[in-house]
Design an enzyme around this catalytic site. Structure first.
Site, PDB file in Angstrom:
ATOM      1  N   CYS A  55      52.054 -21.521  34.614  1.00 18.91           N
ATOM      2  CA  CYS A  55      51.003 -20.784  33.904  1.00 18.91           C
ATOM      3  C   CYS A  55      50.613 -21.443  32.584  1.00 18.91           C
ATOM      4  CB  CYS A  55      51.440 -19.343  33.672  1.00 18.91           C
ATOM      5  SG  CYS A  55      53.035 -19.150  32.858  1.00 18.91           S
ATOM      6  N   HIS A 106      48.645 -16.484  27.479  1.00 17.76           N
ATOM      7  CA  HIS A 106      49.141 -17.662  26.766  1.00 17.76           C
ATOM      8  C   HIS A 106      48.019 -18.286  25.942  1.00 17.76           C
ATOM      9  CE1 HIS A 106      52.756 -17.239  28.900  1.00 17.76           C
ATOM     10  NE2 HIS A 106      52.690 -18.249  29.752  1.00 17.76           N
TER      11      HIS A 106
END
EC number: 1.2.1.11
Length: 372
Positions: A150, A277
């Protein structure tokens, strides 16, 4: 007329016998997990390219009923026969489970799209971001396609677009990683810590006071308090002081972009954010590129959103983009002391584009191939 072998994607001499207009069957392995839950939401909102959607999980979750495409579907236990009749199987399970069960799914006739780290660096398994290297989907000698980590995925759509125009040569990244990347234990622990420190306006002024205020770190997924804090590690410790998340950024960026000698250095930091993120990206290119040119390229990229007006407080933040699908880019600058180099700030929901969405997009490419 020959047809592509569903495992390798290459043509075989076997004649087409099935109805090529029939929608393929999809299996979601790990359907009850954090990413699996997001996957069901995504499948319910994406173009409906699937016939049956089969939900698979561990034996303890078998029998549960989950909602997908407006219908309740009963979860079946992970077993070899669960893959019978499945055309594409998406895996969101731990590495060791994928390593065992993805080949089993392939042996039962499915193409496996795996979100774990088990196959990412296998030279016979393509590592795919559809915006960057969609043709790699067809080159799958093991019948398996890997989904990137990710953290890497959070910046790939933007960097892939810029690389095609200007040739990426060097990459320095600092990540600010949300706790949901650790699974359900990350958010649960963060919420517990926030509850423990809430209302105490003296904390963070004396060394060790936050550590004393939060619950005992024994059993915590974090090695230090995360409330009022950041922790400069993500993943497991490897050789020479590098953590696994940092090495993934290096190795996966090289493979996805097809630049085996790309110079990469990453520092991955866990921050008190639940989901999404962020990355501070320092990217050096072979060709000169201006900020205006970069903005134009990114604006033209269909899955990238440019939010870049710092004079008016416009730039991406995790809290503003969580739950959405694009890659968001802002703070685009020409590096002051480095030619052909751009600095930028990138945000992407790590459970959506960083995991479930990219996996679904890969599976859709396979579905289009199977029904062509």
């Amino acid at each position: 007329m020959s047809a592509p072998d569903r495992h390798t994607g290459k043509e075989s001499d076997q004649a087409v016998t099935a109805d090529s207009t029939a929608k393929p069957t999809l299996a979601v392995v790990g359907a009850t997990g954090a990413v699996g839950t997001v996957m069901l939401e995504i499948l319910s909102s994406r173009p409906d390219v699937w016939g049956e959607i089969r939900l698979i999980a561990s034996a303890r979750s078998a029998g549960r009923r989950l909602r997908v495409r407006g219908e309740e579907v009963e979860v079946v236990a992970l077993a070899p026969e669960a893959f019978d009749g499945v055309d594409v199987a998406m895996f969101d399970v731990p590495d060791e489970v994928s390593a065992e069960w993805a080949p089993i799914a392939v042996s039962r006739g499915a193409v496996a799209v795996d979100n774990s780290g088990a196959f990412r660096m296998d030279p016979q398994v393509p590592l795919v971001v559809p915006e960057c290297n969609p043709r790699q989907v067809a080159e799958r000698p093991k019948g398996i396609i890997a989904n990137p980590n990710c953290t890497t995925l959070s910046m790939m759509a933007a960097l892939g677009a810029l690389h095609r125009e200007y040739g990426l040569r060097e990459l320095v990244v600092a990540s600010y990683q949300a706790v949901s990347g650790m699974g359900v234990s990350g958010p649960e622990r963060l919420y517990d810590e926030i509850e423990a420190v809430a209302g105490n306006r003296t904390l963070g002024t004396v060394a060790g006071d936050v550590r004393k205020a939060v619950p005992d770190l024994v059993g915590s997924p974090f090695p230090a308090p995360l409330a009022f804090n950041v922790v400069p590690m993500a993943g497991s410790l490897k050789e020479d002081g590098w953590f696994s998340e940092e090495l993934k950024v290096r190795n996966e960026s090289r493979k996805i972009l097809g630049i085996p000698d790309l110079k990469v250095s990453a520092t991955c930091v866990r921050v008190p954010v639940v989901t999404t993120h962020s990355l501070a990206v320092h990217a050096t290119f072979a060709e000169p590129v201006t900020v205006a040119q970069a903005r134009a390229v990114l604006d033209a990229a269909p899955t990238v959103v440019v939010l870049d007006d710092p004079a008016n407080g416009v730039f991406p933040t995790p809290a503003d983009v969580v739950g959405t699908d694009p890659t968001y880019v802002g703070r685009i600058r020409q590096a002051l002391d480095f030619p052909n180099t751009l600095d930028m700030f990138v945000c992407g929901d790590n459970l959506r584009k960083g995991a479930a969405l990219n996996t679904a997009e890969i599976a859709e490419l396979v579905a289009a191939e199977l029904t062509a």
